[in-house]
Design an enzyme around this catalytic site. Structure first.
Site, PDB file in Angstrom:
ATOM      1  CE  LYS A 197      -9.194   1.762   1.910  1.00 14.23           C
ATOM      2  NZ  LYS A 197      -9.185   2.998   1.109  1.00 14.23           N
TER       3      LYS A 197
ATOM      4  CG  ASP B 128     -12.244   3.238   4.165  1.00 18.28           C
ATOM      5  OD1 ASP B 128     -11.768   4.238   4.714  1.00 18.28           O
ATOM      6  OD2 ASP B 128     -11.919   2.856   3.026  1.00 18.28           O
TER       7      ASP B 128
ATOM      8  CG  HIS C 197      -1.771   1.259   1.196  1.00 16.98           C
ATOM      9  ND1 HIS C 197      -2.924   1.337   0.454  1.00 16.98           N
ATOM     10  CD2 HIS C 197      -1.609   2.484   1.764  1.00 16.98           C
ATOM     11  CE1 HIS C 197      -3.449   2.536   0.576  1.00 16.98           C
ATOM     12  NE2 HIS C 197      -2.670   3.248   1.367  1.00 16.98           N
TER      13      HIS C 197
ATOM     14  NE  ARG D 269      -9.971  10.495   5.818  1.00 18.72           N
ATOM     15  CZ  ARG D 269      -9.072   9.550   5.524  1.00 18.72           C
ATOM     16  NH1 ARG D 269      -9.467   8.311   5.312  1.00 18.72           N
ATOM     17  NH2 ARG D 269      -7.799   9.833   5.462  1.00 18.72           N
TER      18      ARG D 269
ATOM     19  CB  SER E  32      -8.893   5.005   5.496  1.00 19.66           C
ATOM     20  OG  SER E  32      -9.178   4.844   4.137  1.00 19.66           O
TER      21      SER E  32
END
Lengths: 445, 445
Positions: B187, B161, B82, B168, B183
């Protein structure tokens, strides 16, 4: 320029320019800035504040989001009063007719009660028939004819504020000095006034509980008022216990009628006279506040405030028979007294808690669309400093809601603190504030 | 308990307990907490933060607001990467097929562009026909068959989320460590992974501009990952200038194709190899990160990353002819070059500003429902440290929007700083971070 960039800029503590503030507020009215963006912005302002220039710009844009009434054709210096809100604060109902009777036109646009505090509009509407929803044309006509008018915020007045105010209430963004300033001053400046007197409350029952915050708010409001060319002065007054004895819409109207008929409710009348003296001075009918105060006292004692109030009620459609004979008003189904369990002195009557109990009884709103019961409320029998014997009634509760009677009585008993030592109430009028600074106020009533 | 009370509590800096966080998040999913209340809450969290316990609780509630995928039937250690997001950050498109080609299954659920940064999903969707909206059943099937799958967040994955992420983005509440952690990790934990590599960006174009904030975010993410039983390590990488040369969805896909065909874009490939090395190591196919890196290089040079990418495109419905022949892709209506006005060296290419210009051109979103133009974007011709002559083209702008061409070109010219002194780019990979601490990373690519 986009809404998110502006939110981020304020969030980072940067100063917003006029174009940015205008884009954001106008966008909000035109649905180009969403509610959820506005609430994030409001929270960012809560934390990062606005400087004076931003605050005046913000106010100006809110003001000009709607109609700014022009009362220049009406002779005299038009003066209004604004209170930051409290519990039992029914001052306007005596003050406005009293000052108008002194020859100073008083155009007043008031708000509804929200949270634990009451609103002048709800009090007026407890008078059967009284119309607060006059159009701006009617508003101008009434002030021209009788020198006083009291209405609610119309759709044309500061629509940006109207939309934002409801949002702030449910997003925890009420307690912010620039936001409060923008909200109050945009409405007041739109009324067509020439001068303004502020009653900034401090203590448990006020939005600004700390004195330092209240002074900061007062200074900002005064600076904004003066910046827009309106002479503005303020008083810092105590809201640790409710003002006067009555809390609840019709109960407060009755207390005001009694005062205009000559009854002395000391704290209520002291605040009313001081604010009135300042309004009369600003309105050019007295050289000093002190002279204004004595003019107000004479007028009230002569019954002219009462006459003016009656004239106002008649002119705005109210049924005058309820004013001349308040006893004919409908009564609450349930009435119970809260009694003292010990001998001593009243040390405290928690105004915030009394306000919340008032809501429970039906006298106020939890949500914007809650319906108010005008009969409901609390009548205090004692005030801070009074001596009490065991079994003395401290307060009377009136409501149609049987199910909350006991809880309300228990909460009220806890909200009134009796102790053995004698005690005096907090100083009522803490300071006089103008563009030059904060000055001690030596009671002269 | 009501939403406003919880907002006010967080606003005041108090710690929220599990019941309160759950009430607020669940209420948001069930439409009992309004968007405008959530955004005010998010802004309050931005300012008042959450401690580690609140952050893990928040993550856990977000994670369990939806399905947690079980990939335990699929052999191998499933590893994902990520990135906290940047400008020109197209790493995943090369990295995922490269690591999968090394024999480590890569199940990847990606996001869309947020604010000034791009999103892997938007890049994949610029490939005609490529389906990112697979169901979770298809998702499992694809990863089982080809060892790689790249989809968007489905309605079942962390729905809290999903709803919050969109909010957001448009309310300036992205850059908050607890919110980012909740968040990302909700996920990633829902994907069915066994381990995770993080690319935490720092510098102008990153959400966490300061290195200290980026390190704090990395530490939080790693602590949360490990708390949930997933081996997590991270790298702190530079995002002061865009990564690679292309910014814009299809432009970035093309750059990735070229790299998988052997072209060396130094900064892009260095980040890709280091993250890949770590993934291969965590996936048990190498003993050390360094060994993983050299495995990745061999695989890519052998054309196997390209093969795996093609397999992925075909399997997810993409039109492979655009990959083999990118020239056939539609062209933007307007293309203009930004030229250097002086001789010297590139000192800076402001990634944040390039990201915003990208949005103007159509490559990103201002609002959640804005439509992206996949052709639009910026092709840099120079990078920081490069020498330039007067009149050299520094970058090329591509867009269909005539009306913003000039503004975009002017802004881009200002975003690229040329000075006379030679200069080197900032260090690219600043540190390696794991549960034991922050370690310097000695480039080994």
């Amino acid at each position: 320029m986009n809404p998110t960039e502006i939110i981020r800029k304020k969030r980072s503590g940067d100063k917003l320019n006029r174009t940015e503030i205008e884009f954001f507020i106008q966008g909000y009215i035109n649905d180009k800035v969403a509610d959820y963006q506005m609430s994030a912005f409001l929270m960012a302002v809560y934390f990062q504040k606005m400087d004076f220039e931003e605050t005046t710009t913000f106010t100006d844009i809110m003001l000009n989001s709607g109609v700014v009434v022009d009362l220049s054709e009406i002779p005299g210096i038009k003066v209004d009063k604004h209170s930051t809100g409290g519990v039992g604060d029914k001052v306007s109902l005596i003050l406005a007719p009293m000052v108008a009777a002194c020859g100073v036109p008083v155009p007043m646009i008031s708000g509804r009660g929200l949270g634990h505090t009451g609103g002048t509009l709800d009090k007026l509407e407890s008078i059967p028939g009284f119309r607060t929803d006059l159009s701006l044309d009617e508003y101008k006509k009434v002030i021209a004819e009788i020198g006083i008018v009291m209405i609610g915020q119309t759709a044309e007045i500061a629509p940006a504020d109207k939309k934002m105010y409801a949002l702030r209430d449910v997003t925890g963004t009420v307690e912010s000095i620039p936001l409060i300033s923008g909200s109050i001053m945009s409405k007041k400046l739109a009324e067509g006034i020439d001068a303004l007197v502020l009653d900034v409350k401090t203590g448990r029952g006020a939005f600004m509980q700390s004195e330092a915050d209240a002074i900061e708010l007062a200074k900002t409001l005064i600076a904004v008022g003066n910046k827009f060319g309106k002479k503005t002065i303020g008083f810092l007054t105590d809201m640790s216990q409710p003002l006067g004895y009555a809390v609840g819409n019709w109960l407060e109207v009755v207390e005001c009628i009694e005062c205009m008929q000559g009854k002395n409710v000391p704290d209520l009348m002291e605040v009313t006279y001081v604010l009135g003296g300042a309004m009369v001075m600003l309105g050019g009918k007295a050289g000093t506040i002190e002279e204004g105060i004595s003019k107000c006292k004479d007028i009230l004692q002569a019954g002219k405030a009462m006459d003016k109030f009656n004239e106002l009620v008649r002119r705005q459609g109210g049924d005058i028979s309820f004013i001349t004979n308040p006893e004919k008003y409908p009564k609450s189904k349930y009435t119970i007294g809260v009694k003292s369990t010990s001998k001593g002195y009243i040390h405290n009557i928690d105004a915030l808690e009394v306000g919340f109990i008032g809501i429970m009884l039906g006298a106020g709103r939890m949500k914007v669309d809650d319906i108010i019961d005008p009969k409901a409320g609390i009548r205090l029998m004692k005030k801070v400093g009074d001596s009490v014997k065991a079994d003395d009634t401290l307060a009377i509760i009136q409501t149609d809601k049987k199910e909350i009677l006991e809880t309300a009585a228990n909460r009220l008993e806890k909200a009134i603190c009796v102790a053995t030592e004698p005690c005096a109430p907090s100083p009522l009028i803490r300071a006089m504030i103008n563009e030059k600074g904060v000055f001690p106020w030596h009671g002269c009533v």
